[in-house]
Design a protein around this motif. Structure first.
Motif, PDB file in Angstrom:
ATOM      1  N   THR A   1      -0.670 -58.463-105.263  1.00 47.01           N
ATOM      2  CA  THR A   1      -0.417 -57.095-104.805  1.00 47.01           C
ATOM      3  C   THR A   1      -1.208 -56.078-105.627  1.00 47.01           C
ATOM      4  O   THR A   1      -1.526 -56.305-106.794  1.00 47.01           O
ATOM      5  CB  THR A   1       1.077 -56.744-104.888  1.00 47.01           C
ATOM      6  OG1 THR A   1       1.504 -56.874-106.250  1.00 47.01           O
ATOM      7  CG2 THR A   1       1.901 -57.672-104.010  1.00 47.01           C
TER       8      THR A   1
ATOM      9  N   THR B   1      -1.104 -51.790-106.448  1.00 37.61           N
ATOM     10  CA  THR B   1      -0.277 -50.583-106.312  1.00 37.61           C
ATOM     11  C   THR B   1      -1.034 -49.386-106.888  1.00 37.61           C
ATOM     12  O   THR B   1      -2.142 -49.513-107.401  1.00 37.61           O
ATOM     13  CB  THR B   1       1.064 -50.739-107.047  1.00 37.61           C
ATOM     14  OG1 THR B   1       0.802 -51.032-108.429  1.00 37.61           O
ATOM     15  CG2 THR B   1       1.892 -51.868-106.450  1.00 37.61           C
TER      16      THR B   1
ATOM     17  N   LEU C   1      -4.467 -48.699-104.301  1.00 38.78           N
ATOM     18  CA  LEU C   1      -3.975 -49.289-103.061  1.00 38.78           C
ATOM     19  C   LEU C   1      -4.654 -48.761-101.799  1.00 38.78           C
ATOM     20  O   LEU C   1      -5.012 -49.550-100.917  1.00 38.78           O
ATOM     21  CB  LEU C   1      -2.456 -49.126-102.959  1.00 38.78           C
ATOM     22  CG  LEU C   1      -1.810 -49.744-101.715  1.00 38.78           C
ATOM     23  CD1 LEU C   1      -2.101 -51.239-101.626  1.00 38.78           C
ATOM     24  CD2 LEU C   1      -0.300 -49.496-101.710  1.00 38.78           C
TER      25      LEU C   1
ATOM     26  N   GLU D   1      -6.014 -50.895 -98.621  1.00 37.66           N
ATOM     27  CA  GLU D   1      -5.349 -50.715 -97.321  1.00 37.66           C
ATOM     28  C   GLU D   1      -6.357 -50.469 -96.202  1.00 37.66           C
ATOM     29  O   GLU D   1      -6.218 -51.001 -95.095  1.00 37.66           O
ATOM     30  CB  GLU D   1      -4.372 -49.534 -97.386  1.00 37.66           C
ATOM     31  CG  GLU D   1      -3.083 -49.833 -98.110  1.00 37.66           C
ATOM     32  CD  GLU D   1      -2.169 -48.618 -98.161  1.00 37.66           C
ATOM     33  OE1 GLU D   1      -0.951 -48.796 -98.026  1.00 37.66           O
ATOM     34  OE2 GLU D   1      -2.675 -47.487 -98.324  1.00 37.66           O
TER      35      GLU D   1
ATOM     36  N   SER E   1      -7.738 -53.621 -94.668  1.00 39.75           N
ATOM     37  CA  SER E   1      -6.786 -54.622 -94.184  1.00 39.75           C
ATOM     38  C   SER E   1      -7.338 -55.368 -92.967  1.00 39.75           C
ATOM     39  O   SER E   1      -7.807 -54.766 -92.005  1.00 39.75           O
ATOM     40  CB  SER E   1      -5.457 -53.950 -93.820  1.00 39.75           C
ATOM     41  OG  SER E   1      -4.514 -54.915 -93.423  1.00 39.75           O
TER      42      SER E   1
ATOM     43  N   THR F   1      -5.510 -56.964 -97.437  1.00 36.30           N
ATOM     44  CA  THR F   1      -4.286 -56.674 -96.694  1.00 36.30           C
ATOM     45  C   THR F   1      -3.804 -55.267 -97.039  1.00 36.30           C
ATOM     46  O   THR F   1      -4.345 -54.625 -97.941  1.00 36.30           O
ATOM     47  CB  THR F   1      -3.164 -57.672 -97.053  1.00 36.30           C
ATOM     48  OG1 THR F   1      -2.711 -57.391 -98.386  1.00 36.30           O
ATOM     49  CG2 THR F   1      -3.656 -59.116 -96.983  1.00 36.30           C
ATOM     50  N   HIS F   2      -2.780 -54.818 -96.337  1.00 35.64           N
ATOM     51  CA  HIS F   2      -2.264 -53.478 -96.597  1.00 35.64           C
ATOM     52  C   HIS F   2      -1.494 -53.388 -97.908  1.00 35.64           C
ATOM     53  O   HIS F   2      -1.122 -52.303 -98.344  1.00 35.64           O
ATOM     54  CB  HIS F   2      -1.388 -52.996 -95.427  1.00 35.64           C
ATOM     55  CG  HIS F   2      -0.172 -53.833 -95.207  1.00 35.64           C
ATOM     56  ND1 HIS F   2      -0.199 -55.002 -94.468  1.00 35.64           N
ATOM     57  CD2 HIS F   2       1.106 -53.680 -95.615  1.00 35.64           C
ATOM     58  CE1 HIS F   2       1.019 -55.534 -94.446  1.00 35.64           C
ATOM     59  NE2 HIS F   2       1.823 -54.746 -95.130  1.00 35.64           N
ATOM     60  N   TRP F   3      -1.257 -54.532 -98.564  1.00 34.81           N
ATOM     61  CA  TRP F   3      -0.592 -54.500 -99.867  1.00 34.81           C
ATOM     62  C   TRP F   3      -1.432 -55.117-100.982  1.00 34.81           C
ATOM     63  O   TRP F   3      -0.988 -55.191-102.126  1.00 34.81           O
ATOM     64  CB  TRP F   3       0.773 -55.192 -99.810  1.00 34.81           C
ATOM     65  CG  TRP F   3       0.846 -56.376 -98.898  1.00 34.81           C
ATOM     66  CD1 TRP F   3       1.434 -56.433 -97.674  1.00 34.81           C
ATOM     67  CD2 TRP F   3       0.297 -57.684 -99.118  1.00 34.81           C
ATOM     68  NE1 TRP F   3       1.286 -57.683 -97.113  1.00 34.81           N
ATOM     69  CE2 TRP F   3       0.595 -58.465 -97.982  1.00 34.81           C
ATOM     70  CE3 TRP F   3      -0.424 -58.266-100.154  1.00 34.81           C
ATOM     71  CZ2 TRP F   3       0.200 -59.788 -97.861  1.00 34.81           C
ATOM     72  CZ3 TRP F   3      -0.831 -59.584-100.034  1.00 34.81           C
ATOM     73  CH2 TRP F   3      -0.511 -60.330 -98.907  1.00 34.81           C
ATOM     74  N   GLY F   4      -2.642 -55.595-100.652  1.00 36.90           N
ATOM     75  CA  GLY F   4      -3.468 -56.158-101.708  1.00 36.90           C
ATOM     76  C   GLY F   4      -4.436 -57.205-101.225  1.00 36.90           C
ATOM     77  O   GLY F   4      -5.230 -56.960-100.310  1.00 36.90           O
TER      78      GLY F   4
ATOM     79  N   SER G   1      -5.202 -61.483-100.247  1.00 37.02           N
ATOM     80  CA  SER G   1      -4.718 -62.808 -99.907  1.00 37.02           C
ATOM     81  C   SER G   1      -5.941 -63.667 -99.552  1.00 37.02           C
ATOM     82  O   SER G   1      -7.049 -63.374 -99.956  1.00 37.02           O
ATOM     83  CB  SER G   1      -3.709 -62.734 -98.758  1.00 37.02           C
ATOM     84  OG  SER G   1      -3.086 -63.990 -98.564  1.00 37.02           O
TER      85      SER G   1
ATOM     86  N   LYS H   1       3.348 -61.558-104.504  1.00 36.01           N
ATOM     87  CA  LYS H   1       4.339 -61.350-103.444  1.00 36.01           C
ATOM     88  C   LYS H   1       5.618 -62.151-103.681  1.00 36.01           C
ATOM     89  O   LYS H   1       6.531 -62.128-102.869  1.00 36.01           O
ATOM     90  CB  LYS H   1       3.739 -61.705-102.082  1.00 36.01           C
ATOM     91  CG  LYS H   1       2.657 -60.746-101.615  1.00 36.01           C
ATOM     92  CD  LYS H   1       3.210 -59.366-101.273  1.00 36.01           C
ATOM     93  CE  LYS H   1       3.835 -59.354 -99.890  1.00 36.01           C
ATOM     94  NZ  LYS H   1       4.323 -58.000 -99.525  1.00 36.01           N
TER      95      LYS H   1
END
Length: 404
Positions: free
Chosen positions: A207, A209, A213, A217, A220, A242-245, A247, A342
């Protein structure tokens, strides 16, 4: 109600956990004429097998060695993997109707792409070999008196005490709670005085933050082939924004080697030198804008996102050596400091577990507790992404079965 199964219908061993390790252990014990009872908390066995690989089940990896496993003792997995090899796994499944097909990097899947076919092999064999499986059964406690173990269970709302000379703990690790994951195996180890190494989510998305971020985002859905590394490991596979970090396979792999507070590094053009590429291009097209050039190497969306870091509004001919060096550093050593992971619910496995110093590498029996065995994910042996953890599960199940 209490039943002493050693007198009523003899079981050579009770296996706690009907996942990959527990099922293989039951079947292999059956081949040797042993009778086992598998206790499974869920309403069916093989829950994690069924969801693995998007429901397709990457059931082994053709290139498995002990080097693809993380453990405080890097050599611990050698014995089990030698006793039950990838060839043994492939032959076992082929014998019972599962033909494999290789995808990327040695990953083997059933040609049917159906994980349920893998589970069916085990349920059918358990029935044929008279290995009993009790689902919807929760183990409440495990005690040892003399040479026998007492396993107290909750089945159908009533408590039952089962007695056996040997117990196999194959209850998995902490991921994924919705599939019934608990710390049962770790609690049993501690109860019997065995050390447990610190656990953490592994093969898990990372993730981002704070102020960084929004940049992630906006990307994504973008996937890029990269090399991702830190000072412990390096992987070349896709990453996914991704919208949170972050993957994708390369991120899942490096997550097993990442610790909070550390950076990871991303080479966005592995095997290439962006400075050499730009110098070559500008010999022919010096007026081409940097943004246009990068859009040919990456998606337009990703190239536009790089505007935050590089002079994308400059043409190639105007780039100074200093600017080229900055671009090289950015694209070949993109520096990211994840905020976290996550967590266990999104992790495929965990690192840590029952300390390998507490177990025999040849039998997986607890050195301090004769008759008590640990297998699969609850041990401090964690494989890479790509079928390695299944190979460890099959191998550890086989090894334990030889001792029952």
């Amino acid at each position: 109600m209490t039943a002493n199964l050693t007198k009523q219908s003899h079981f050579d061993a009770i296996i706690i956990g009907g996942g990959a390790c527990g099922l293989m252990c039951a079947v292999q014990a059956g081949f040797l004429g042993r009778r086992t009872l598998v206790l499974e908390k869920n309403d069916r066995v093989g829950a994690k097998i069924l969801i693995s690989g998007g429901g397709r089940c990457n059931y082994t990896n053709l290139y498995t060695t002990h080097k693809q496993f993380i453990s405080q003792n890097e050599h611990f997995s050698r014995s089990a993997l030698a006793q039950y090899t990838v060839e043994d796994t492939v032959t076992f499944f082929e014998t019972y109707g599962i033909e494999g097909k290789e995808k990327t990097l040695g990953q083997l899947f059933p040609v049917t792409d159906k994980a349920k076919d893998i589970v069916s092999v085990f349920t059918s064999l358990c029935a044929d070999l008279e290995q009993e499986i009790w689902c919807d059964t929760e183990v409440l406690s495990l005690e040892k008196t003399g040479d026998t173990f007492t396993v107290t269970i909750d089945r159908g709302g009533g408590q039952l005490k089962l007695i056996a000379a040997k117990v196999v703990v194959a209850s998995g690790g902490l991921p994924i709670q919705k599939l019934g994951a608990t710390d049962f195996g770790l609690r049993v180890a501690r109860k019997f005085g065995l050390q447990v190494t610190e656990t953490a989510p592994a093969l898990v998305p990372l993730t981002i933050t704070g102020k960084d971020l929004p940049w992630f985002e906006q990307l994504s859905g973008n996937s890029i082939f990269c090399r991702v590394w830190n000072d412990r490991a390096s992987f070349e596979e896709n990453i996914l924004f991704t919208h949170w970090g972050l993957s994708g396979p390369a991120i899942l792999q490096i997550s097993s080697y990442w610790k909070p507070g550390e950076y990871i590094y991303i080479d966005l053009l592995p095997g290439k030198d962006i400075i050499e590429l730009i110098l070559k291009e500008r010999e022919q097209n010096g007026k081409k804008m940097l943004l246009a050039y990068l859009s040919g190497l990456f998606t337009r969306k990703f190239a536009e996102a790089l505007v935050d870091y590089i002079p994308a509004d400059k043409n190639l001919a105007s780039l100074t050596r200093s600017k080229l060096d900055d671009i090289g550093s950015l694209l070949h050593e993109f520096k990211v400091k994840p905020a976290g992971t996550k967590g266990y619910d999104k992790a495929e496995v965990m690192t840590g577990g029952v300390d390998t110093d507490e177990l025999s590498s040849k039998t997986l029996e607890a050195k301090k507790v004769p008759g008590l065995f640990f297998g699969g994910e609850c041990i401090d042996v964690t494989g890479w992404l790509g079928g390695y953890n299944f190979q460890w599960a099959w191998a550890s199940g086989f090894v334990i079965a030889q001792q029952l």
